[in-house]
Design a protein around this motif. Structure first.
Motif, PDB file in Angstrom:
ATOM      1  N   LEU A 117      -2.991  91.861  -3.676  1.00  0.00           N
ATOM      2  CA  LEU A 117      -3.227  90.544  -4.261  1.00  0.00           C
ATOM      3  C   LEU A 117      -1.918  89.771  -4.366  1.00  0.00           C
ATOM      4  O   LEU A 117      -1.883  88.562  -4.135  1.00  0.00           O
ATOM      5  N   LEU A 118      -0.843  90.463  -4.711  1.00  0.00           N
ATOM      6  CA  LEU A 118       0.465  89.823  -4.764  1.00  0.00           C
ATOM      7  C   LEU A 118       0.883  89.295  -3.393  1.00  0.00           C
ATOM      8  O   LEU A 118       1.392  88.176  -3.268  1.00  0.00           O
ATOM      9  N   LYS A 119       0.673  90.092  -2.372  1.00  0.00           N
ATOM     10  CA  LYS A 119       1.028  89.674  -1.010  1.00  0.00           C
ATOM     11  C   LYS A 119       0.257  88.410  -0.616  1.00  0.00           C
ATOM     12  O   LYS A 119       0.828  87.461  -0.072  1.00  0.00           O
ATOM     13  N   LEU A 120      -1.028  88.389  -0.929  1.00  0.00           N
ATOM     14  CA  LEU A 120      -1.858  87.226  -0.624  1.00  0.00           C
ATOM     15  C   LEU A 120      -1.360  86.007  -1.401  1.00  0.00           C
ATOM     16  O   LEU A 120      -1.288  84.892  -0.865  1.00  0.00           O
ATOM     17  N   PHE A 121      -1.023  86.221  -2.660  1.00  0.00           N
ATOM     18  CA  PHE A 121      -0.494  85.146  -3.495  1.00  0.00           C
ATOM     19  C   PHE A 121       0.759  84.533  -2.884  1.00  0.00           C
ATOM     20  O   PHE A 121       0.844  83.319  -2.678  1.00  0.00           O
ATOM     21  N   TRP A 122       1.736  85.358  -2.583  1.00  0.00           N
ATOM     22  CA  TRP A 122       3.012  84.841  -2.074  1.00  0.00           C
ATOM     23  C   TRP A 122       2.855  84.124  -0.738  1.00  0.00           C
ATOM     24  O   TRP A 122       3.466  83.081  -0.500  1.00  0.00           O
ATOM     25  N   GLU A 123       2.041  84.680   0.148  1.00  0.00           N
ATOM     26  CA  GLU A 123       1.944  84.125   1.497  1.00  0.00           C
ATOM     27  C   GLU A 123       1.044  82.895   1.596  1.00  0.00           C
ATOM     28  O   GLU A 123       1.031  82.229   2.635  1.00  0.00           O
ATOM     29  N   SER A 124       0.318  82.587   0.525  1.00  0.00           N
ATOM     30  CA  SER A 124      -0.669  81.510   0.600  1.00  0.00           C
ATOM     31  C   SER A 124      -0.206  80.180   0.024  1.00  0.00           C
ATOM     32  O   SER A 124      -0.954  79.208   0.023  1.00  0.00           O
ATOM     33  N   HIS A 125       1.029  80.131  -0.506  1.00  0.00           N
ATOM     34  CA  HIS A 125       1.551  78.870  -1.019  1.00  0.00           C
ATOM     35  C   HIS A 125       3.069  78.888  -0.877  1.00  0.00           C
ATOM     36  O   HIS A 125       3.651  79.865  -0.410  1.00  0.00           O
ATOM     37  N   ASP A 126       3.712  77.808  -1.278  1.00  0.00           N
ATOM     38  CA  ASP A 126       5.169  77.737  -1.245  1.00  0.00           C
ATOM     39  C   ASP A 126       5.692  77.889  -2.670  1.00  0.00           C
ATOM     40  O   ASP A 126       5.595  76.945  -3.473  1.00  0.00           O
ATOM     41  N   PRO A 127       6.240  79.047  -3.026  1.00  0.00           N
ATOM     42  CA  PRO A 127       6.659  79.293  -4.403  1.00  0.00           C
ATOM     43  C   PRO A 127       8.044  78.761  -4.742  1.00  0.00           C
ATOM     44  O   PRO A 127       8.617  79.127  -5.766  1.00  0.00           O
ATOM     45  N   THR A 128       8.575  77.880  -3.895  1.00  0.00           N
ATOM     46  CA  THR A 128       9.930  77.355  -4.115  1.00  0.00           C
ATOM     47  C   THR A 128       9.930  75.899  -4.569  1.00  0.00           C
ATOM     48  O   THR A 128      10.996  75.293  -4.692  1.00  0.00           O
ATOM     49  N   GLN A 129       8.756  75.334  -4.836  1.00  0.00           N
ATOM     50  CA  GLN A 129       8.667  73.890  -5.026  1.00  0.00           C
ATOM     51  C   GLN A 129       8.715  73.418  -6.473  1.00  0.00           C
ATOM     52  O   GLN A 129       8.566  72.216  -6.738  1.00  0.00           O
ATOM     53  N   GLY A 130       8.886  74.314  -7.423  1.00  0.00           N
ATOM     54  CA  GLY A 130       8.948  73.883  -8.814  1.00  0.00           C
ATOM     55  C   GLY A 130       7.616  73.370  -9.312  1.00  0.00           C
ATOM     56  O   GLY A 130       6.588  74.027  -9.148  1.00  0.00           O
ATOM     57  N   MET A 131       7.610  72.186  -9.907  1.00  0.00           N
ATOM     58  CA  MET A 131       6.403  71.631 -10.525  1.00  0.00           C
ATOM     59  C   MET A 131       5.563  70.847  -9.526  1.00  0.00           C
ATOM     60  O   MET A 131       5.214  69.682  -9.736  1.00  0.00           O
ATOM     61  N   ARG A 132       5.215  71.516  -8.414  1.00  0.00           N
ATOM     62  CA  ARG A 132       4.384  70.854  -7.418  1.00  0.00           C
ATOM     63  C   ARG A 132       3.928  71.865  -6.375  1.00  0.00           C
ATOM     64  O   ARG A 132       4.465  72.963  -6.256  1.00  0.00           O
ATOM     65  N   GLN A 133       2.928  71.467  -5.599  1.00  0.00           N
ATOM     66  CA  GLN A 133       2.567  72.117  -4.347  1.00  0.00           C
ATOM     67  C   GLN A 133       2.252  71.006  -3.367  1.00  0.00           C
ATOM     68  O   GLN A 133       1.208  70.349  -3.482  1.00  0.00           O
ATOM     69  N   GLY A 134       3.168  70.775  -2.446  1.00  0.00           N
ATOM     70  CA  GLY A 134       2.961  69.713  -1.474  1.00  0.00           C
ATOM     71  C   GLY A 134       2.822  68.363  -2.153  1.00  0.00           C
ATOM     72  O   GLY A 134       3.676  67.955  -2.948  1.00  0.00           O
ATOM     73  N   ASN A 135       1.715  67.667  -1.855  1.00  0.00           N
ATOM     74  CA  ASN A 135       1.484  66.348  -2.444  1.00  0.00           C
ATOM     75  C   ASN A 135       0.938  66.408  -3.859  1.00  0.00           C
ATOM     76  O   ASN A 135       0.805  65.368  -4.511  1.00  0.00           O
ATOM     77  N   ASP A 136       0.598  67.595  -4.331  1.00  0.00           N
ATOM     78  CA  ASP A 136       0.116  67.755  -5.704  1.00  0.00           C
ATOM     79  C   ASP A 136       1.325  67.935  -6.620  1.00  0.00           C
ATOM     80  O   ASP A 136       1.980  68.978  -6.600  1.00  0.00           O
ATOM     81  N   VAL A 137       1.598  66.921  -7.413  1.00  0.00           N
ATOM     82  CA  VAL A 137       2.811  66.913  -8.231  1.00  0.00           C
ATOM     83  C   VAL A 137       2.454  67.031  -9.705  1.00  0.00           C
ATOM     84  O   VAL A 137       1.560  66.346 -10.207  1.00  0.00           O
ATOM     85  N   GLY A 138       3.166  67.898 -10.413  1.00  0.00           N
ATOM     86  CA  GLY A 138       2.968  68.030 -11.846  1.00  0.00           C
ATOM     87  C   GLY A 138       3.024  69.471 -12.300  1.00  0.00           C
ATOM     88  O   GLY A 138       2.924  70.408 -11.501  1.00  0.00           O
ATOM     89  N   THR A 139       3.186  69.662 -13.597  1.00  0.00           N
ATOM     90  CA  THR A 139       3.300  71.007 -14.169  1.00  0.00           C
ATOM     91  C   THR A 139       2.049  71.843 -13.950  1.00  0.00           C
ATOM     92  O   THR A 139       2.124  73.070 -13.879  1.00  0.00           O
ATOM     93  N   THR A 140       0.905  71.199 -13.814  1.00  0.00           N
ATOM     94  CA  THR A 140      -0.338  71.946 -13.618  1.00  0.00           C
ATOM     95  C   THR A 140      -0.374  72.677 -12.287  1.00  0.00           C
ATOM     96  O   THR A 140      -1.146  73.617 -12.107  1.00  0.00           O
ATOM     97  N   TYR A 141       0.469  72.235 -11.336  1.00  0.00           N
ATOM     98  CA  TYR A 141       0.461  72.820  -9.994  1.00  0.00           C
ATOM     99  C   TYR A 141       1.593  73.821  -9.777  1.00  0.00           C
ATOM    100  O   TYR A 141       1.857  74.223  -8.647  1.00  0.00           O
ATOM    101  N   ARG A 142       2.261  74.234 -10.835  1.00  0.00           N
ATOM    102  CA  ARG A 142       3.374  75.162 -10.694  1.00  0.00           C
ATOM    103  C   ARG A 142       2.885  76.555 -10.279  1.00  0.00           C
ATOM    104  O   ARG A 142       1.748  76.938 -10.541  1.00  0.00           O
ATOM    105  N   SER A 143       3.771  77.281  -9.640  1.00  0.00           N
ATOM    106  CA  SER A 143       3.491  78.650  -9.213  1.00  0.00           C
ATOM    107  C   SER A 143       3.666  79.588 -10.403  1.00  0.00           C
ATOM    108  O   SER A 143       4.664  79.513 -11.128  1.00  0.00           O
ATOM    109  N   ALA A 144       2.701  80.483 -10.601  1.00  0.00           N
ATOM    110  CA  ALA A 144       2.766  81.371 -11.764  1.00  0.00           C
ATOM    111  C   ALA A 144       2.018  82.670 -11.520  1.00  0.00           C
ATOM    112  O   ALA A 144       0.973  82.690 -10.856  1.00  0.00           O
ATOM    113  N   ILE A 145       2.567  83.740 -12.054  1.00  0.00           N
ATOM    114  CA  ILE A 145       1.870  85.031 -12.121  1.00  0.00           C
ATOM    115  C   ILE A 145       1.873  85.445 -13.581  1.00  0.00           C
ATOM    116  O   ILE A 145       2.931  85.650 -14.183  1.00  0.00           O
ATOM    117  N   TYR A 146       0.692  85.552 -14.165  1.00  0.00           N
ATOM    118  CA  TYR A 146       0.566  86.007 -15.543  1.00  0.00           C
ATOM    119  C   TYR A 146       0.017  87.436 -15.508  1.00  0.00           C
ATOM    120  O   TYR A 146      -1.030  87.687 -14.909  1.00  0.00           O
TER     121      TYR A 146
END
Length: 221
Positions: A117-146
């Motif tokens: 599941l971790l491998k799928l998580f890492w490879e499926s998004h860009d975890p270097t973008q801070g408070m965004r994913q692509g055009n989706d900007v904001g704290t709600t779109y941050r990368s997180a593992i709880y």
């Protein structure tokens, strides 16, 4: 322009408790069953299953990715990591609740280990973008593992360090993923649960970096 700058600033910075929206004492209404599998969203879950919680941008596409994995028993979308109790979708979008959009994954570790599941998580998004994913900007779109328990936490940290080395070798930046013990999870509204099964041509911004994540052999959670 000042107003626009103020709004953007709030969306890119987590609110302090005094700044957060008040929320409510009672949980907001949601679905009782998974739209695809018909299994109960809130349990009870079969004995022996484990729980994971991931944030990787808009939760619509992220949830679909996980519910298609063999060994995943049920998924649900919701909000976690913020301040406001029982937030609504509209409230989280303001950036004034502090929550990330996340996917709850209930899985059978005998079929799909946490490391996969971790491998799928890492490879499926860009975890270097801070408070965004692509055009989706904001704290709600941050990368997180709880994480649930120390084994998941240590596995998440080890996988992050390994993937960061791979990303650095590919000329990518530093990973900004938040890794922390799981806070309270709030189920999102029924409309958002399994959204892309109900709306197969709906919006999905999920996109990886193209860099493979080699999970360390020691990660066995």
């Amino acid at each position: 322009m000042f107003f626009l700058s103020d709004v953007l600033n709030k969306k890119l910075n987590l609110p302090k408790a005094a700044e957060a929206l008040p929320g409510r004492a009672k949980a907001i209404p949601t679905a009782s069953k998974h739209f695809v599998s018909k299994r109960p969203l809130k349990g009870p879950y079969p004995e022996g299953l484990e729980t994971a919680l991931f944030g990787l941008g808009c939760f619509w596409g992220a949830e679909r990715m996980f519910w298609q994995v063999e060994g995943v028993w049920v998924t649900a979308v919701g909000y976690a990591g913020g301040v406001t109790p029982n937030p609504t979708y509209q409230e989280t979008c303001t950036g004034l609740t502090g929550h990330a959009e996340v996917v709850l994954v209930v899985y059978d570790p005998k079929i799909v280990p946490y490391a996969e599941l971790l491998k799928l998580f890492w490879e499926s998004h860009d975890p270097t973008q801070g408070m965004r994913q692509g055009n989706d900007v904001g704290t709600t779109y941050r990368s997180a593992i709880y994480t649930f328990g120390d084994a998941q936490y240590q596995a998440a940290i080890a996988s992050r360090d390994a993937y960061e080395a791979s990303l650095r070798g590919a000329g990518r930046g530093k990973i900004t993923t938040e890794i922390a013990p799981a806070p309270e999870f709030y189920f999102a509204e029924e409309d958002h649960q399994q959204y892309l099964a109900k709306n197969p041509y709906g919006y999905c911004n999920l996109q990886g970096t193209g860099v493979t994540c080699a999970i360390p052999a020691a990660v066995s959670a």
